[in-house]
Write an enzyme that holds these catalytic residues in place. Structure first.
Site, short mmCIF file in Angstrom:
data_model
loop_
_atom_site.label_atom_id
_atom_site.label_comp_id
_atom_site.label_asym_id
_atom_site.label_seq_id
_atom_site.Cartn_x
_atom_site.Cartn_y
_atom_site.Cartn_z
N ASP A 34 -28.12 14.74 40.28
CA ASP A 34 -29.52 14.37 40.53
C ASP A 34 -29.76 14.47 42.03
O ASP A 34 -29.07 13.81 42.81
CB ASP A 34 -29.73 12.92 40.03
CG ASP A 34 -31.20 12.54 40.03
OD1 ASP A 34 -31.95 13.02 40.91
OD2 ASP A 34 -31.59 11.76 39.15
N TYR A 59 -39.80 18.02 40.54
CA TYR A 59 -40.59 17.43 39.46
C TYR A 59 -41.91 18.20 39.47
O TYR A 59 -42.75 18.00 40.35
CB TYR A 59 -40.78 15.94 39.73
CG TYR A 59 -41.65 15.21 38.72
CD1 TYR A 59 -41.59 15.49 37.36
CD2 TYR A 59 -42.52 14.20 39.13
CE1 TYR A 59 -42.38 14.81 36.44
CE2 TYR A 59 -43.31 13.51 38.23
CZ TYR A 59 -43.24 13.83 36.88
OH TYR A 59 -44.03 13.15 35.98
N TYR A 123 -48.56 15.84 43.54
CA TYR A 123 -47.55 16.91 43.56
C TYR A 123 -47.64 17.69 44.89
O TYR A 123 -46.64 17.87 45.58
CB TYR A 123 -47.79 17.85 42.37
CG TYR A 123 -46.99 19.13 42.41
CD1 TYR A 123 -45.63 19.13 42.14
CD2 TYR A 123 -47.61 20.35 42.69
CE1 TYR A 123 -44.90 20.33 42.16
CE2 TYR A 123 -46.89 21.54 42.71
CZ TYR A 123 -45.54 21.52 42.45
OH TYR A 123 -44.82 22.70 42.47
N TRP A 148 -48.57 29.90 40.69
CA TRP A 148 -48.83 30.35 39.31
C TRP A 148 -47.62 31.09 38.71
O TRP A 148 -47.72 32.21 38.21
CB TRP A 148 -50.05 31.27 39.29
CG TRP A 148 -51.35 30.64 39.67
CD1 TRP A 148 -51.55 29.53 40.45
CD2 TRP A 148 -52.66 31.11 39.31
NE1 TRP A 148 -52.90 29.28 40.58
CE2 TRP A 148 -53.60 30.24 39.90
CE3 TRP A 148 -53.13 32.19 38.56
CZ2 TRP A 148 -54.98 30.41 39.75
CZ3 TRP A 148 -54.50 32.36 38.42
CH2 TRP A 148 -55.42 31.47 39.00
N1 LIG Z 1 -44.19 26.55 38.15
C1 LIG Z 1 -45.10 26.90 39.06
O1 LIG Z 1 -46.22 27.38 38.73
C2 LIG Z 1 -44.81 26.74 40.52
C3 LIG Z 1 -45.80 27.09 41.46
C4 LIG Z 1 -45.52 26.93 42.81
C5 LIG Z 1 -44.30 26.43 43.22
N2 LIG Z 1 -43.36 26.08 42.30
C6 LIG Z 1 -42.08 25.54 42.78
O2 LIG Z 1 -41.06 26.44 42.41
C7 LIG Z 1 -39.85 25.73 42.12
C8 LIG Z 1 -39.34 26.12 40.75
O3 LIG Z 1 -40.32 25.75 39.78
P1 LIG Z 1 -40.04 25.92 38.22
O4 LIG Z 1 -41.36 26.12 37.57
O5 LIG Z 1 -38.93 26.89 38.01
O6 LIG Z 1 -39.54 24.46 37.85
P2 LIG Z 1 -39.10 23.92 36.40
O7 LIG Z 1 -39.04 25.00 35.40
O8 LIG Z 1 -39.91 22.70 36.11
O9 LIG Z 1 -37.58 23.45 36.66
C9 LIG Z 1 -37.31 22.36 37.46
C10 LIG Z 1 -35.84 22.34 37.75
O10 LIG Z 1 -35.58 21.18 38.56
C11 LIG Z 1 -34.52 20.45 37.99
N3 LIG Z 1 -34.70 19.05 38.32
C12 LIG Z 1 -35.78 18.26 38.08
N4 LIG Z 1 -35.56 17.02 38.55
C13 LIG Z 1 -34.32 17.03 39.12
C14 LIG Z 1 -33.54 16.06 39.76
N5 LIG Z 1 -33.97 14.80 39.95
N6 LIG Z 1 -32.31 16.41 40.19
C15 LIG Z 1 -31.83 17.67 40.01
N7 LIG Z 1 -32.53 18.64 39.41
C16 LIG Z 1 -33.77 18.32 38.97
C17 LIG Z 1 -34.60 20.73 36.49
O11 LIG Z 1 -33.34 20.46 35.91
P3 LIG Z 1 -33.18 20.20 34.29
O12 LIG Z 1 -34.05 21.20 33.61
O13 LIG Z 1 -31.71 20.44 34.08
O14 LIG Z 1 -33.62 18.80 34.06
C18 LIG Z 1 -34.95 22.22 36.52
O15 LIG Z 1 -33.79 22.99 36.72
C19 LIG Z 1 -40.20 24.24 42.28
O16 LIG Z 1 -39.83 23.82 43.56
C20 LIG Z 1 -41.71 24.22 42.14
O17 LIG Z 1 -42.27 23.12 42.84
C21 LIG Z 1 -43.58 26.23 40.96
#
Ligand SMILES: NC(=O)c1ccc[n+]([C@@H]2O[C@H](COP(=O)([O-])OP(=O)(O)OC[C@H]3O[C@@H](n4cnc5c(N)ncnc54)[C@H](OP(=O)(O)O)[C@@H]3O)[C@@H](O)[C@H]2O)c1
Length: 282
Positions: A34, A59, A123, A148
């Site tokens: 974590d 998150y 967020y 996105w």
């Molecule tokens: N999705 C979007 O549209 C978007 C847009 C802009 C920026 N981003 C950024 O891009 C990055 C990747 O996004 P994503 O969409 O791939 O995220 P995601 O699919 O929600 O995955 C989140 C990841 O973080 C891990 N995680 C969550 N809480 C944790 C904790 N307390 N300790 C350790 N690991 C933790 C999860 O692990 P588990 O699954 O094993 O629990 C998972 O591997 C993030 O930083 C996000 O803010 C995303």
């Protein structure tokens, strides 16, 4: 190089794990450690001895963050600082994933890296604060803002649209929020190149071009060969807990300075649909 990925089980993390072939890559999900626990993070980093850490763990439930403010800041900001401290201890470089939601969306031209942060959601605030803290703890951190995100590794907008379109004759999608869709595969490749080039500071990395969610949904439905009607609506008809920026297109200038370009979003969407077995890639 040795690469350690936090968030390896997420949408981007899975693409990183798949695409990153030339180096020794270790990936961690939340069950491995974590990021809120500094000792766990330090142990994982010591053990994997990375040259680069990619911090994709977060998150990411934007509406959930509104009612879970402490969790949002604990994971997205304090957790990120734990990883930065461990990187410093290990002498590793850090690449941190951030978001277009650090902006308020009042501009009408693409956001540059030095535009003022003015997040409108918990967020966005947790990510904006992390950017500032990481700059203090580990100034050479590379902060990659994206937007996105979509891909086959988890929940995303195209996946939702495809599921709805399969069961409904028509869909209503907001047309008054504009941004740039980003395919996780293309972002993973850009991240790989940024690390190779030793990038630091803020970099904006999205697929090229912009659209509204409505235009994106139309592209998804048409690209998948579905006949569902997509109707345009406005955000005031879809009130959600977190405020979203109306316009959050990120300028590619900073990415191009590192000699990296990303494909246009319609091209990326086509490859995503092909990966999902809708039609063939160009
Ligand atoms: N999705 C979007 O549209 C978007 C847009 C802009 C920026 N981003 C950024 O891009 C990055 C990747 O996004 P994503 O969409 O791939 O995220 P995601 O699919 O929600 O995955 C989140 C990841 O973080 C891990 N995680 C969550 N809480 C944790 C904790 N307390 N300790 C350790 N690991 C933790 C999860 O692990 P588990 O699954 O094993 O629990 C998972 O591997 C993030 O930083 C996000 O803010 C995303």
């Amino acid at each position: 190089m040795r690469i350690t990925i936090f968030g390896a089980t997420g949408l981007l993390g899975k693409a990183l794990m798949r695409e990153w072939r030339e180096d020794e890559v270790t990936g961690f999900g939340s069950s491995d450690g974590d990021i809120r626990n500094d000792k766990e993070v330090a142990g994982l980093v010591r053990h994997s001895r990375p040259d680069w850490i990619i911090l994709a763990a977060a998150y990411t439930d934007v509406d959930g963050c509104e009612s879970n403010r402490d969790l949002a800041f604990d994971v997205n900001c304090r957790g990120a600082v734990n990883v930065a401290r461990a990187a410093k201890q290990q002498g590793a470089r850090l690449l941190f994933l951030s978001t277009d939601y650090v902006f308020d969306g009042t501009k009408t031209t693409p956001y540059e890296i030095d535009d003022r942060r003015a997040p409108r959601s918990v967020y966005g605030r947790s990510k904006a604060e992390a950017e500032v803290r990481l700059g203090e703890v580990l100034p050479e951190t590379c902060i990659v803002r994206t937007s996105w995100l979509f891909g086959t590794g988890g929940k995303c907008f195209p996946d939702t649209i495809l599921k709805l379109a399969a069961s409904l004759p028509q869909l209503e999608v907001v047309g008054d929020q504009r941004g740039s869709p980003t395919y996780a595969v293309d972002l993973a490749r850009a991240i790989f190149q940024l690390c190779r080039r030793g990038a630091s500071g803020i970099v904006h990395a999205t697929n090229r071009g912009e659209c509204s969610w409505y235009e994106f949904a139309r592209g998804i439905v048409a690209g998948a060969g579905l006949s569902t009607a997509v109707l345009e609506t406005t955000s005031d008809k879809f009130v959600r807990p977190a405020k979203r920026p109306k316009y959050s297109v990120l300028a590619p200038t900073s990415l191009e300075k590192h000699g990296v370009t990303m494909p246009d979003w319609p091209d990326a969407l086509q490859r995503y649909l092909a990966e999902r077995k809708f039609g063939a890639p160009r």
